[in-house]
Design a protein around this motif. Structure first.
Motif, PDB file in Angstrom:
ATOM      1  N   GLU A 256     -51.056  -5.830  44.654  1.00 47.79           N
ATOM      2  CA  GLU A 256     -50.365  -5.426  45.879  1.00 47.79           C
ATOM      3  C   GLU A 256     -49.364  -6.486  46.340  1.00 47.79           C
ATOM      4  O   GLU A 256     -48.232  -6.168  46.739  1.00 47.79           O
ATOM      5  N   LYS A 257     -49.763  -7.732  46.260  1.00 56.56           N
ATOM      6  CA  LYS A 257     -48.869  -8.818  46.668  1.00 56.56           C
ATOM      7  C   LYS A 257     -47.698  -8.952  45.705  1.00 56.56           C
ATOM      8  O   LYS A 257     -46.563  -9.220  46.108  1.00 56.56           O
ATOM      9  N   ARG A 258     -47.970  -8.745  44.421  1.00 55.46           N
ATOM     10  CA  ARG A 258     -46.900  -8.828  43.430  1.00 55.46           C
ATOM     11  C   ARG A 258     -45.871  -7.720  43.636  1.00 55.46           C
ATOM     12  O   ARG A 258     -44.655  -7.947  43.517  1.00 55.46           O
ATOM     13  N   VAL A 259     -46.344  -6.523  43.929  1.00 61.07           N
ATOM     14  CA  VAL A 259     -45.433  -5.411  44.230  1.00 61.07           C
ATOM     15  C   VAL A 259     -44.561  -5.758  45.432  1.00 61.07           C
ATOM     16  O   VAL A 259     -43.345  -5.543  45.429  1.00 61.07           O
ATOM     17  N   GLU A 260     -45.193  -6.316  46.462  1.00 59.93           N
ATOM     18  CA  GLU A 260     -44.451  -6.705  47.674  1.00 59.93           C
ATOM     19  C   GLU A 260     -43.405  -7.774  47.352  1.00 59.93           C
ATOM     20  O   GLU A 260     -42.265  -7.710  47.835  1.00 59.93           O
ATOM     21  N   ASN A 261     -43.789  -8.763  46.545  1.00 55.39           N
ATOM     22  CA  ASN A 261     -42.854  -9.835  46.166  1.00 55.39           C
ATOM     23  C   ASN A 261     -41.626  -9.283  45.449  1.00 55.39           C
ATOM     24  O   ASN A 261     -40.483  -9.654  45.748  1.00 55.39           O
ATOM     25  N   ILE A 262     -41.859  -8.394  44.490  1.00 57.11           N
ATOM     26  CA  ILE A 262     -40.750  -7.827  43.713  1.00 57.11           C
ATOM     27  C   ILE A 262     -39.880  -6.935  44.591  1.00 57.11           C
ATOM     28  O   ILE A 262     -38.644  -6.958  44.500  1.00 57.11           O
ATOM     29  N   TYR A 263     -40.522  -6.172  45.450  1.00 52.51           N
ATOM     30  CA  TYR A 263     -39.764  -5.311  46.365  1.00 52.51           C
ATOM     31  C   TYR A 263     -38.832  -6.150  47.240  1.00 52.51           C
ATOM     32  O   TYR A 263     -37.644  -5.831  47.384  1.00 52.51           O
ATOM     33  N   GLU A 264     -39.350  -7.227  47.802  1.00 57.76           N
ATOM     34  CA  GLU A 264     -38.546  -8.076  48.691  1.00 57.76           C
ATOM     35  C   GLU A 264     -37.446  -8.820  47.933  1.00 57.76           C
ATOM     36  O   GLU A 264     -36.329  -8.970  48.431  1.00 57.76           O
ATOM     37  N   GLU A 265     -37.767  -9.284  46.735  1.00 56.17           N
ATOM     38  CA  GLU A 265     -36.818 -10.138  45.994  1.00 56.17           C
ATOM     39  C   GLU A 265     -35.732  -9.338  45.287  1.00 56.17           C
ATOM     40  O   GLU A 265     -34.570  -9.753  45.264  1.00 56.17           O
ATOM     41  N   TYR A 266     -36.087  -8.216  44.680  1.00 54.14           N
ATOM     42  CA  TYR A 266     -35.129  -7.483  43.852  1.00 54.14           C
ATOM     43  C   TYR A 266     -34.713  -6.131  44.415  1.00 54.14           C
ATOM     44  O   TYR A 266     -33.551  -5.734  44.310  1.00 54.14           O
ATOM     45  N   ILE A 267     -35.664  -5.390  44.950  1.00 55.32           N
ATOM     46  CA  ILE A 267     -35.471  -3.960  45.168  1.00 55.32           C
ATOM     47  C   ILE A 267     -34.860  -3.622  46.529  1.00 55.32           C
ATOM     48  O   ILE A 267     -33.957  -2.785  46.630  1.00 55.32           O
ATOM     49  N   LYS A 268     -35.342  -4.299  47.545  1.00 58.88           N
ATOM     50  CA  LYS A 268     -35.034  -3.932  48.927  1.00 58.88           C
ATOM     51  C   LYS A 268     -33.535  -3.807  49.204  1.00 58.88           C
ATOM     52  O   LYS A 268     -33.093  -2.846  49.855  1.00 58.88           O
ATOM     53  N   SER A 269     -32.752  -4.738  48.735  1.00 60.75           N
ATOM     54  CA  SER A 269     -31.323  -4.746  49.068  1.00 60.75           C
ATOM     55  C   SER A 269     -30.425  -4.352  47.885  1.00 60.75           C
ATOM     56  O   SER A 269     -29.212  -4.561  47.937  1.00 60.75           O
ATOM     57  N   THR A 270     -31.012  -3.767  46.838  1.00 57.14           N
ATOM     58  CA  THR A 270     -30.233  -3.407  45.653  1.00 57.14           C
ATOM     59  C   THR A 270     -29.949  -1.904  45.643  1.00 57.14           C
ATOM     60  O   THR A 270     -30.865  -1.095  45.796  1.00 57.14           O
ATOM     61  N   PRO A 271     -28.689  -1.504  45.461  1.00 61.27           N
ATOM     62  CA  PRO A 271     -28.354  -0.070  45.403  1.00 61.27           C
ATOM     63  C   PRO A 271     -29.130   0.647  44.289  1.00 61.27           C
ATOM     64  O   PRO A 271     -29.398   0.079  43.235  1.00 61.27           O
ATOM     65  N   GLN A 272     -29.456   1.908  44.546  1.00 61.33           N
ATOM     66  CA  GLN A 272     -30.275   2.672  43.599  1.00 61.33           C
ATOM     67  C   GLN A 272     -29.605   2.828  42.233  1.00 61.33           C
ATOM     68  O   GLN A 272     -30.289   2.870  41.210  1.00 61.33           O
ATOM     69  N   ASP A 273     -28.276   2.941  42.198  1.00 58.57           N
ATOM     70  CA  ASP A 273     -27.615   3.134  40.899  1.00 58.57           C
ATOM     71  C   ASP A 273     -27.790   1.910  40.001  1.00 58.57           C
ATOM     72  O   ASP A 273     -27.920   2.032  38.776  1.00 58.57           O
ATOM     73  N   ILE A 274     -27.830   0.724  40.608  1.00 57.11           N
ATOM     74  CA  ILE A 274     -28.049  -0.499  39.826  1.00 57.11           C
ATOM     75  C   ILE A 274     -29.489  -0.543  39.321  1.00 57.11           C
ATOM     76  O   ILE A 274     -29.745  -0.881  38.156  1.00 57.11           O
ATOM     77  N   LEU A 275     -30.435  -0.191  40.174  1.00 51.46           N
ATOM     78  CA  LEU A 275     -31.839  -0.153  39.757  1.00 51.46           C
ATOM     79  C   LEU A 275     -32.048   0.869  38.644  1.00 51.46           C
ATOM     80  O   LEU A 275     -32.772   0.616  37.673  1.00 51.46           O
ATOM     81  N   ALA A 276     -31.410   2.035  38.781  1.00 53.42           N
ATOM     82  CA  ALA A 276     -31.539   3.079  37.765  1.00 53.42           C
ATOM     83  C   ALA A 276     -31.015   2.600  36.418  1.00 53.42           C
ATOM     84  O   ALA A 276     -31.611   2.864  35.366  1.00 53.42           O
ATOM     85  N   ASP A 277     -29.900   1.874  36.454  1.00 51.23           N
ATOM     86  CA  ASP A 277     -29.333   1.328  35.215  1.00 51.23           C
ATOM     87  C   ASP A 277     -30.314   0.375  34.533  1.00 51.23           C
ATOM     88  O   ASP A 277     -30.461   0.387  33.306  1.00 51.23           O
ATOM     89  N   ARG A 278     -31.022  -0.440  35.339  1.00 51.01           N
ATOM     90  CA  ARG A 278     -31.990  -1.382  34.768  1.00 51.01           C
ATOM     91  C   ARG A 278     -33.200  -0.656  34.172  1.00 51.01           C
ATOM     92  O   ARG A 278     -33.733  -1.058  33.148  1.00 51.01           O
TER      93      ARG A 278
END
Length: 351
Positions: A256-278
């Motif tokens: 749970e903490k790891r999910v939160e860390n990744i969400y805050e560091e990478y996901i939260k402020s990244t546009p969905q199209d960039i995430l989809a590409d990854r």
């Protein structure tokens, strides 16, 4: 051996050569551009040294004053990054009193010409013997000289907060090298998000060699566990093999903490199209159907479920293979629930 004195370096190669790799902190003041260098090289092969030198002088002559002023101006305004590099001292005939060093590819005509001009103008300097080529030989030798007991690797599942721990340890004067910072990439498929462009492979190696030199070898150097490839770059093979055999400090964080860390560091402020590409880059590992499912979860807004699945179905499985291998080899010397005080106490006692 540490210099004990600051050195200023000037790289007189072309801007293209400099971009491929240079001594960290060196200022690029080219004597020739790439086209001029190529022209003189062809002339040398076809007609010989004398005509090539004549043409070189014809090209360089009008530039001499601007090159001289660029070096003087930069030196006066402290635009150089000051170095502590033992190799520079070893390759310079003179020394400790001369802080200005000029280099080209092999310590040949380009750096010799500029050195002679500057000395004529009473600006004391030295030519780096063997040039950048010699420096690169020194860099590559550094990676062959370490033993596993000289390194300590912080390990843990993706999202465990290993990089944050490294930063805290460095702030508390532990001997830390952040490979991901040197590589401008955080290692995972999302690792280039919000990072500056990666350096060239040569520049990554040069920076790593300088970091190793500056840290010294009094205590084990602390690094984060990595695969050999970080983005488009590779950890030098001899050094990676030494890291692979080194003792490991395991950070055991909850999912749970790891999910939160990744969400805050990478996901939260990244546009969905960039995430989809990854996500699409994981298709060869996860298969087309699972990637489609992940993309559906991403687009539905259930982002933390999306992160959790990527961890469970890819990164954790990859990590478990190396974890079991290291456990069997007796490399896991300490494990912590990410308790910073507990980790610091263990490091003080052990390192």
């Amino acid at each position: 051996m540490s210099l004990g004195h600051s050195r200023i370096t000037v790289d007189v190669r072309t801007s293209e050569e400099y971009k491929t790799g240079h001594i960290p902190g060196a200022l690029n003041i080219p004597l020739l551009n790439e086209e001029e260098r190529a022209e003189i090289g062809i002339l040398y092969k076809k007609t010989g040294r004398e005509k090539a030198l004549d043409r070189g002088l014809e090209i360089i002559g009008p530039k001499l004053y601007s090159i001289y002023k660029a070096i003087v101006t930069a030196s006066d305004s402290n635009q150089f990054e000051l170095l502590r590099h033992s190799e520079l001292l070893r390759h310079c005939e003179q020394s400790e009193a001369i802080p200005l060093i000029i280099y080209c590819w092999r310590g040949g005509l380009r750096s010799r010409f500029v050195t002679s001009m500057l000395n004529f103008m009473d600006l004391r300097c030295n030519q780096l013997e063997g040039g950048y080529k010699s420096y690169r030989r020194w860099v590559l030798k550094q990676f062959e000289s370490y033993k596993p007991e000289e390194l300590l690797v912080i390990d843990g599942f993706t999202g465990s907060g290993k990089t944050k721990l490294l930063i805290e340890l460095k702030a508390n004067d532990y001997p830390v090298i952040d490979l991901e910072a040197l590589a401008s990439h955080k290692g995972s498929v999302f690792g280039d998000i919000s990072s500056p462009p990666q350096p060239t492979q040569q520049q990554f190696e040069n920076s790593l060699a300088e970091e190793l030199l500056n840290i010294g070898r009094v205590r084990p150097i602390i690094l984060e566990g990595e695969s050999r490839r970080i983005g488009f770059l590779q950890i030098p093979k001899p050094f990676f093999e030494t890291m692979d055999k080194a003792s490991r400090l395991m950070i055991d964080e909850t999912l749970e903490k790891r999910v939160e860390n990744i969400y805050e560091e990478y996901i939260k402020s990244t546009p969905q199209d960039i995430l989809a590409d990854r996500v699409l880059k994981l298709e060869k590992h996860l298969g087309r159907e699972r990637c489609k499912e992940l993309l559906a979860e991403l687009h539905s807004g259930d982002v933390k479920v999306f992160v959790k699945r990527i961890l469970n179905e890819h990164y954790d499985k990859v990590y478990m293979k190396s974890y079991k291998r290291r456990q069997d080899a007796g490399q896991l010397v300490y494990s912590s629930r990410n308790d910073r005080e507990e980790i610091s106490n263990w490091l003080r006692e052990s390192c």
